[in-house]
Design a protein around this motif. Structure first.
Motif, mmCIF file in Angstrom:
data_model
loop_
_atom_site.group_PDB
_atom_site.id
_atom_site.type_symbol
_atom_site.label_atom_id
_atom_site.label_comp_id
_atom_site.label_asym_id
_atom_site.label_seq_id
_atom_site.Cartn_x
_atom_site.Cartn_y
_atom_site.Cartn_z
ATOM 1 N N THR A 40 0.858 -1.179 0.000
ATOM 2 C CA THR A 40 0.000 0.000 0.000
ATOM 3 C C THR A 40 0.896 1.231 0.000
ATOM 4 O O THR A 40 1.765 1.363 0.859
ATOM 5 C CB THR A 40 -0.889 0.023 1.259
ATOM 6 O OG1 THR A 40 -1.597 -1.217 1.349
ATOM 7 C CG2 THR A 40 -1.870 1.184 1.223
ATOM 8 N N VAL A 41 0.674 2.139 -0.971
ATOM 9 C CA VAL A 41 1.471 3.366 -1.015
ATOM 10 C C VAL A 41 0.650 4.600 -0.658
ATOM 11 O O VAL A 41 1.215 5.639 -0.336
ATOM 12 C CB VAL A 41 2.190 3.568 -2.369
ATOM 13 C CG1 VAL A 41 3.237 2.484 -2.577
ATOM 14 C CG2 VAL A 41 1.223 3.618 -3.532
ATOM 15 N N SER A 42 -0.674 4.491 -0.714
ATOM 16 C CA SER A 42 -1.526 5.576 -0.227
ATOM 17 C C SER A 42 -2.840 4.987 0.253
ATOM 18 O O SER A 42 -3.282 3.935 -0.223
ATOM 19 C CB SER A 42 -1.771 6.643 -1.296
ATOM 20 O OG SER A 42 -2.641 6.161 -2.297
ATOM 21 N N PHE A 43 -3.445 5.683 1.220
ATOM 22 C CA PHE A 43 -4.693 5.219 1.803
ATOM 23 C C PHE A 43 -5.423 6.443 2.339
ATOM 24 O O PHE A 43 -4.839 7.254 3.054
ATOM 25 C CB PHE A 43 -4.399 4.229 2.946
ATOM 26 C CG PHE A 43 -5.632 3.667 3.590
ATOM 27 C CD1 PHE A 43 -6.252 2.539 3.065
ATOM 28 C CD2 PHE A 43 -6.183 4.262 4.712
ATOM 29 C CE1 PHE A 43 -7.383 2.017 3.659
ATOM 30 C CE2 PHE A 43 -7.319 3.748 5.313
ATOM 31 C CZ PHE A 43 -7.926 2.619 4.780
ATOM 32 N N ALA A 44 -6.697 6.593 1.986
ATOM 33 C CA ALA A 44 -7.532 7.685 2.482
ATOM 34 C C ALA A 44 -8.847 7.092 2.968
ATOM 35 O O ALA A 44 -9.328 6.099 2.416
ATOM 36 C CB ALA A 44 -7.793 8.709 1.385
ATOM 37 N N SER A 45 -9.417 7.700 4.010
ATOM 38 C CA SER A 45 -10.660 7.151 4.548
ATOM 39 C C SER A 45 -11.503 8.229 5.211
ATOM 40 O O SER A 45 -10.997 9.284 5.597
ATOM 41 C CB SER A 45 -10.349 6.053 5.561
ATOM 42 O OG SER A 45 -9.615 6.559 6.653
ATOM 43 N N PHE A 60 -13.359 4.437 1.734
ATOM 44 C CA PHE A 60 -11.901 4.430 1.637
ATOM 45 C C PHE A 60 -11.444 4.316 0.191
ATOM 46 O O PHE A 60 -12.189 3.875 -0.684
ATOM 47 C CB PHE A 60 -11.300 3.302 2.479
ATOM 48 C CG PHE A 60 -11.702 1.906 2.055
ATOM 49 C CD1 PHE A 60 -10.871 1.132 1.255
ATOM 50 C CD2 PHE A 60 -12.904 1.357 2.458
ATOM 51 C CE1 PHE A 60 -11.232 -0.155 0.878
ATOM 52 C CE2 PHE A 60 -13.278 0.080 2.095
ATOM 53 C CZ PHE A 60 -12.432 -0.679 1.302
ATOM 54 N N SER A 61 -10.225 4.726 -0.016
ATOM 55 C CA SER A 61 -9.569 4.539 -1.315
ATOM 56 C C SER A 61 -8.092 4.327 -1.040
ATOM 57 O O SER A 61 -7.582 4.700 0.019
ATOM 58 C CB SER A 61 -9.786 5.751 -2.231
ATOM 59 O OG SER A 61 -9.241 6.911 -1.657
ATOM 60 N N GLY A 62 -7.427 3.713 -1.989
ATOM 61 C CA GLY A 62 -6.011 3.466 -1.802
ATOM 62 C C GLY A 62 -5.318 3.106 -3.098
ATOM 63 O O GLY A 62 -5.965 2.880 -4.127
#
Length: 160
Positions: free
Chosen positions: A95-100, A142-144
């Motif tokens: 995982t290099v980015s994660f938003a929630s 969430f997105s990633g």
């Protein structure tokens, strides 16, 4: 393509298929001790090729207020990113980015389910998004981004 995706989904390393209980026929990975300890988290491929993930909320998932701990939802969502990507990942990834966004709370005994999708898959990056729900109640969006990584061989590892 559906058969290729099914084959890739069913042949990921460390895969375990439940044979009894509420999640009989669902899959989980045993290779990640943190997820195994935090979960168990489960995933399966639906007839239409989409991926569904789920876990049953236990006491160990709760914070001091009696709701599912935010870190647990984030850990589950990260697990879901890899489940959604499993049919196309074709190897290891990180995982290099994660938003929630936290939308509502879940409580002990509830079934938390996730659906999601790959929004774009390139040669090195896979972009995804998903939603956690309890019944029809949205809990967490969430997105990633997952980066495909090549396995290092002894010849590719540099010496200091």
């Amino acid at each position: 393509m559906h058969d290729l995706a099914r084959s890739a989904f069913d042949n990921r390393p460390g895969l375990h298929v439940a044979t009894e209980g509420e999640f009989a026929g669902w899959r989980t990975w045993l290779r990640d001790s943190y997820e195994s300890h935090t979960g168990p988290f489960w995933h399966r491929m639906e007839d239409d090729g989409s991926i569904r993930c789920a876990f049953r909320v236990e006491k160990k998932h709760l914070n001091g207020a009696g709701n599912v701990h935010g870190g647990c939802l984030m850990t589950f969502a990260d697990y879901c990113l890899f489940a959604f990507a499993a049919p196309i990942l074709q190897g290891p990834g990180v995982t290099v980015s994660f938003a929630s966004e936290f939308l509502d709370a879940a409580r002990e005994g509830e079934l938390v389910e996730a659906t999601g999708e790959v929004t774009r898959a390139g040669a090195s990056l896979i972009f995804l998004r998903g939603m956690l729900k309890s019944g029809t109640r949205p809990l967490f969006s969430f997105s990633g981004t997952i980066k495909r990584v090549k396995r290092r061989t002894p010849e590719t590892v540099s010496s200091p």
